[in-house]
Design an enzyme around this catalytic site. Structure first.
Site, PDB file in Angstrom:
ATOM      1  N   ASP A 191     -10.601  18.399  -1.095  1.00 30.87           N
ATOM      2  CA  ASP A 191     -10.534  18.420   0.364  1.00 30.87           C
ATOM      3  C   ASP A 191      -9.131  18.865   0.769  1.00 30.87           C
ATOM      4  O   ASP A 191      -8.238  18.952  -0.079  1.00 30.87           O
ATOM      5  CB  ASP A 191     -10.911  17.058   0.975  1.00 30.87           C
ATOM      6  CG  ASP A 191     -10.006  15.936   0.490  1.00 30.87           C
ATOM      7  OD1 ASP A 191      -8.782  16.038   0.679  1.00 30.87           O
ATOM      8  OD2 ASP A 191     -10.517  14.956  -0.095  1.00 30.87           O
ATOM      9  N   HIS A 231      -6.210  16.179   0.286  1.00 28.85           N
ATOM     10  CA  HIS A 231      -5.693  16.025  -1.077  1.00 28.85           C
ATOM     11  C   HIS A 231      -4.991  17.285  -1.561  1.00 28.85           C
ATOM     12  O   HIS A 231      -4.026  17.208  -2.325  1.00 28.85           O
ATOM     13  CB  HIS A 231      -6.813  15.602  -2.035  1.00 28.85           C
ATOM     14  CG  HIS A 231      -7.131  14.139  -1.939  1.00 28.85           C
ATOM     15  ND1 HIS A 231      -8.142  13.661  -1.131  1.00 28.85           N
ATOM     16  CD2 HIS A 231      -6.543  13.058  -2.494  1.00 28.85           C
ATOM     17  CE1 HIS A 231      -8.163  12.343  -1.214  1.00 28.85           C
ATOM     18  NE2 HIS A 231      -7.205  11.946  -2.032  1.00 28.85           N
ATOM     19  N   ASP A 258      -4.634   8.251  -7.926  1.00 29.39           N
ATOM     20  CA  ASP A 258      -5.233   9.168  -6.949  1.00 29.39           C
ATOM     21  C   ASP A 258      -4.190  10.237  -6.591  1.00 29.39           C
ATOM     22  O   ASP A 258      -3.031   9.911  -6.321  1.00 29.39           O
ATOM     23  CB  ASP A 258      -5.658   8.331  -5.732  1.00 29.39           C
ATOM     24  CG  ASP A 258      -6.039   9.157  -4.502  1.00 29.39           C
ATOM     25  OD1 ASP A 258      -5.776  10.368  -4.458  1.00 29.39           O
ATOM     26  OD2 ASP A 258      -6.580   8.558  -3.552  1.00 29.39           O
ATOM     27  N   CYS A 277      -3.351  12.010  -4.029  1.00 30.59           N
ATOM     28  CA  CYS A 277      -2.553  12.043  -2.804  1.00 30.59           C
ATOM     29  C   CYS A 277      -1.324  11.130  -2.890  1.00 30.59           C
ATOM     30  O   CYS A 277      -0.320  11.374  -2.226  1.00 30.59           O
ATOM     31  CB  CYS A 277      -3.399  11.701  -1.575  1.00 30.59           C
ATOM     32  SG  CYS A 277      -4.060  10.030  -1.540  1.00 30.59           S
ATOM     33  N   TYR A 278      -1.405  10.090  -3.741  1.00 31.35           N
ATOM     34  CA  TYR A 278      -0.241   9.203  -3.883  1.00 31.35           C
ATOM     35  C   TYR A 278       0.896   9.849  -4.664  1.00 31.35           C
ATOM     36  O   TYR A 278       1.983   9.292  -4.745  1.00 31.35           O
ATOM     37  CB  TYR A 278      -0.648   7.860  -4.491  1.00 31.35           C
ATOM     38  CG  TYR A 278      -1.509   7.075  -3.532  1.00 31.35           C
ATOM     39  CD1 TYR A 278      -0.957   6.563  -2.365  1.00 31.35           C
ATOM     40  CD2 TYR A 278      -2.868   6.904  -3.747  1.00 31.35           C
ATOM     41  CE1 TYR A 278      -1.737   5.895  -1.446  1.00 31.35           C
ATOM     42  CE2 TYR A 278      -3.663   6.235  -2.829  1.00 31.35           C
ATOM     43  CZ  TYR A 278      -3.082   5.735  -1.678  1.00 31.35           C
ATOM     44  OH  TYR A 278      -3.857   5.086  -0.766  1.00 31.35           O
ATOM     45  N   ASP A 281      -8.704  14.068  -5.296  1.00 29.70           N
ATOM     46  CA  ASP A 281      -8.276  12.703  -5.572  1.00 29.70           C
ATOM     47  C   ASP A 281      -8.129  12.490  -7.081  1.00 29.70           C
ATOM     48  O   ASP A 281      -7.071  12.127  -7.595  1.00 29.70           O
ATOM     49  CB  ASP A 281      -9.346  11.785  -4.935  1.00 29.70           C
ATOM     50  CG  ASP A 281      -9.241  10.326  -5.293  1.00 29.70           C
ATOM     51  OD1 ASP A 281      -8.617  10.001  -6.319  1.00 29.70           O
ATOM     52  OD2 ASP A 281      -9.803   9.495  -4.554  1.00 29.70           O
ATOM     53  N   HIS A 341       0.856  -1.186   0.000  1.00 29.33           N
ATOM     54  CA  HIS A 341       0.000   0.000   0.000  1.00 29.33           C
ATOM     55  C   HIS A 341       0.894   1.238   0.000  1.00 29.33           C
ATOM     56  O   HIS A 341       1.877   1.296   0.737  1.00 29.33           O
ATOM     57  CB  HIS A 341      -0.861  -0.077   1.260  1.00 29.33           C
ATOM     58  CG  HIS A 341      -1.797   1.062   1.460  1.00 29.33           C
ATOM     59  ND1 HIS A 341      -1.362   2.305   1.839  1.00 29.33           N
ATOM     60  CD2 HIS A 341      -3.139   1.149   1.339  1.00 29.33           C
ATOM     61  CE1 HIS A 341      -2.408   3.119   1.945  1.00 29.33           C
ATOM     62  NE2 HIS A 341      -3.496   2.437   1.642  1.00 29.33           N
ATOM     63  N   ARG A 371      -2.231   1.100  -4.783  1.00 30.49           N
ATOM     64  CA  ARG A 371      -2.020  -0.349  -4.667  1.00 30.49           C
ATOM     65  C   ARG A 371      -2.034  -0.971  -6.056  1.00 30.49           C
ATOM     66  O   ARG A 371      -2.475  -0.337  -7.016  1.00 30.49           O
ATOM     67  CB  ARG A 371      -3.130  -0.973  -3.817  1.00 30.49           C
ATOM     68  CG  ARG A 371      -3.017  -0.652  -2.351  1.00 30.49           C
ATOM     69  CD  ARG A 371      -3.984  -1.498  -1.531  1.00 30.49           C
ATOM     70  NE  ARG A 371      -5.309  -0.930  -1.485  1.00 30.49           N
ATOM     71  CZ  ARG A 371      -6.421  -1.668  -1.300  1.00 30.49           C
ATOM     72  NH1 ARG A 371      -6.349  -2.971  -1.182  1.00 30.49           N
ATOM     73  NH2 ARG A 371      -7.600  -1.084  -1.245  1.00 30.49           N
ATOM     74  N   LYS A 412      -5.169  -0.462  -8.769  1.00 28.35           N
ATOM     75  CA  LYS A 412      -6.167   0.485  -8.272  1.00 28.35           C
ATOM     76  C   LYS A 412      -6.087   1.743  -9.129  1.00 28.35           C
ATOM     77  O   LYS A 412      -5.143   1.942  -9.883  1.00 28.35           O
ATOM     78  CB  LYS A 412      -5.887   0.851  -6.802  1.00 28.35           C
ATOM     79  CG  LYS A 412      -6.196  -0.252  -5.814  1.00 28.35           C
ATOM     80  CD  LYS A 412      -7.654  -0.268  -5.372  1.00 28.35           C
ATOM     81  CE  LYS A 412      -7.924   0.741  -4.270  1.00 28.35           C
ATOM     82  NZ  LYS A 412      -9.339   0.705  -3.830  1.00 28.35           N
TER      83      LYS A 412
HETATM   84 ZN   LIG Z   1      -6.269  10.045  -2.113  1.00 25.63          ZN
END
Ligand SMILES: [Zn+2]
Lengths: 419, 258
Positions: free
Chosen positions: A363, A366, A259, A261-262, A356, A210, A253, A256
């Protein structure tokens, strides 16, 4: 409904492709960063941090960090009034009985919010921010959560232990000046047990790799100066394959959706890996007394470092940047990552805040991690060079220190005063 | 207890609430009879919390704490414990039907099936069903590796079947990375086989399949990536060259490992 069907991945790639194409048609490059709008959105988050009163919301210390850090990455200065209010708020989050910081005033100390509060204070800087931190109390708090048998940390009293706990403990200890052998022992071994055959790191042995845990595990090892038996090659292989070739961003992951934030959680691993390889090489040379440039390497003083490699806190050499000299590109595509954040993660219709992915709402979390990811792509895409996609006037961000995700110059000022 | 119930079911991240409940249970669970009521109460409350927020760390942890207490006090063989564990397994299945990538739930499920003594075959059957529902669901593939590893050394007959399962996925949808990731675990276990002939045969046949898929799907990077860790030095370089040309976003990486 399967959460990640193959078609959802195709749909997101198609959306991203279109957004990239539109941006290029309009700008001849990626979208400009709407820094003013994002700053306003983050200031709003700090405004919503109410005066000191007890509430149930367990993420207010995080909110302070996301907003303070996001603004610092944008190069914005806090008003004196806001600054003082945030310091006062964080002071009220201290769990005096246990020694760490809770998620809000009156809440039980938690490792994650101890990291968040500390990082926010480092970013704010100044004597009043320093005074909030009682080094001995933080050390006592960390040791009360340490699991001697495994080397791991519980995230709070009576709570679970995982790689997040390790990172929050190492990073807080590092910034509070109490990262000693008691705190660090066993961390490398603990994190190594959480690495899976995928290459990334899971929350616990047997878990799936993760992105959040991978950053936490790797950075914890780097701060502890102990990589245990981590397979860094396999780690890098997993990381590079998390970057979507069309979208440009990272997924958290295997299989997936990408996104925003990654961008930080996965992207932040690359500069750490590069330095980890340097540290391991140097430790190897130390052990085998290899020669560098005709000189026998005895201690790292020979290489102009601040500390000896063995027995010294690796974090010191980590941040000295002594080994980052070649301008070879990193293993990830910095340009593609910047394109993802600029074209796909900024809110629609010129609004502030990042998200995201297209179709989701903004938000503060993020916004913070998209901006952190954008900064690190600009500063760590190629060693020793800054590469900004899009117009530099609007897009260039302040450099962050990837070990702790705090703006680098603020981190350095804080650490210099820490003796 | 009513107050903390309201607290943790609406704000499961407030760890103080969960801790209060743990303390109360420890105090109240003096006799076995009393303990049983306390525990079923904790399972009820944490289920409400999980239904509201299925990815909340503290709720999952509280549930695991409760079940661990029950097992420790009454023993695995107790009828009450067995029934509870069965219900927990069914709860996991329900939650995984709603979100098949919830890693908290998969981890908890591993704990439950292990405590229940579910056979490896039975749990493999479950993951197979999840993979058939959606073979992009890497979490289900991962679960296979975790439960096979938990049983101990993986023998060559088992590996043969697993390689076949992965190969079927390659031929159906070569671009889907889940089976390719699982393939890495298979290779690692094949390399760990104790009998050299079995080991060499397993690796050779895996390589053969990767070459075949690479030929059928020349634009697909995954079979080449698998070959990069299986081929000899010379072919490996060719494979990395091809990867650099079909996957230019990662040239930096291919250059690093060459
Ligand atoms: Zn995220």
């Amino acid at each position: 409904m399967p959460s990640t069907s193959a078609s959802a991945i195709e749909d997101l790639a198609a959306t991203a492709r279109e957004l990239h194409r539109d941006a290029f048609a309009r700008n001849g490059s990626a979208e400009p960063l709407r820094g003013d709008a994002h700053a306003e959105y983050l200031r709003g988050g700090l405004g919503a941090l109410p005066q000191v009163f007890v509430s149930l919301d367990a993420s207010r210390a995080w909110m302070a960090y996301w907003c303070v850090h996001g603004l610092a990455v944008l190069g914005r200065v806090l008003d004196d009034e806001v600054r003082t209010r945030v310091v006062g708020f964080l002071d009220a989050c201290v769990d005096a009985r246990r020694g760490g910081f809770g998620g809000g005033p009156g809440q039980m100390g938690h490792l994650a919010t101890t990291y968040a509060a500390t990082a926010a204070l480092v970013t704010i800087g100044g004597d009043d921010a320093r005074e909030v931190i009682a080094r001995a109390d933080v050390k006592r708090f960390l040791m009360s959560l340490k699991e001697k048998e495994t080397g791991g940390f519980r995230v709070h009293e009576g709570g679970e232990a995982d790689a997040r706990g390790c990172y929050a403990a190492m990073a807080s200890a590092h910034m509070c000046g109490c990262l000693d052998n008691d705190v660090r022992s066993g961390v490398g071994a603990y994190v190594s047990r959480c690495q899976t055959y995928e290459g990334g790191i899971g929350g616990e042995p047997g878990g799936e790799a993760h992105g959040g845990y991978t950053y936490c595990g790797l950075a914890a090892c780097a701060l502890a100066g102990d990589f245990g038996t981590l397979d860094l090659e396999n780690l890098e292989r997993w990381l590079v394959n998390r970057q979507g070739e069309i979208e440009g961003g990272f997924s958290g992951r295997t299989n997936k959706l990408v996104d925003g934030c990654y961008s930080f959680w996965q992207g932040g691993c690359f500069p750490l890996l590069r330095r980890a390889n340097d540290v391991m090489l140097l430790q190897f040379m130390e052990r085998s007394k290899m020669t560098v440039g005709g000189r026998t390497v005895v201690g790292s003083d020979d290489l102009g470092l601040e500390a000896r490699v063995l027995g010294a806190c690796a974090a010191t050499m980590f941040t000295s940047g002594a080994f980052e000299s070649s301008s070879t590109p990193a293993a990830f595509s910095s340009g593609a990552l910047q394109g993802w954040i600029l074209d796909c993660c900024q809110s629609d219709n010129g609004a502030g805040g990042l998200r995201d992915k297209p179709g989701t709402g903004r938000d503060h979390y993020h916004t913070c991690y998209c901006l952190s990811g954008l900064s690190l792509a600009q500063h760590h895409g190629r060693c020793g060079l800054v590469e900004v996609v899009g117009p530099a006037e609007s897009n260039a961000l302040v450099e962050i220190e990837p070990l702790v995700n705090v703006v680098k110059h603020k981190y350095e000022t804080w650490m210099r005063a820490l003796t | 207890m009513a107050m903390t119930e309201k607290l943790v079911t609406t704000c499961p991240e407030v760890t103080t609430g969960w801790n209060r409940r743990k303390e109360a249970v420890e105090l109240g669970a003096e006799t076995a009879e009393a303990a049983r009521d306390w525990w079923s109460e904790e399972l009820r409350v944490s289920e409400i919390a999980l239904r509201n927020a299925p990815k909340s760390y503290p709720s999952w942890y509280h549930r695991k704490w409760t079940v661990s207490r029950m097992i420790r006090t009454m023993g695995r063989e107790s009828e009450t414990v067995r029934m509870t564990l069965e219900r927990e397994r069914a709860l996991c299945s329900r939650l995984l039907d709603a979100d098949d990538r919830n890693f908290h739930c998969w981890a908890y499920r591993r704990f439950i099936v292990q405590s229940l003594g579910v056979t490896t075959e039975e749990e493999l059957e479950y993951t197979l069903k999840k993979i058939e529902d959606n073979f992009s669901n890497y979490s289900a593939w991962h679960q296979r590796s975790a439960i096979l590893d938990a049983r101990g050394d993986v023998d060559s007959a088992t590996l043969k079947g697993e390689f076949e399962l992965a190969s079927n996925a390659f031929y159906t949808e070569p671009e889907d990375q889940s089976a390719w990731m699982y393939h890495r675990w298979l290779i690692a276990r094949a390399r760990a086989l104790k009998i050299p002939d079995e080991r060499d045969a397993a690796i050779a046949s895996a390589l053969e399949i990767c070459r075949e898929v690479a030929e059928l799907e020349p634009g697909c990077k995954w079979p080449l990536l698998a070959r990069a860790s299986l081929e000899d030095e010379k072919s490996r370089r060719d494979v990395l060259d091809r990867l650099s040309s079909i996957d230019p976003a990662r040239v930096g990486y291919y250059r690093d490992v060459a």
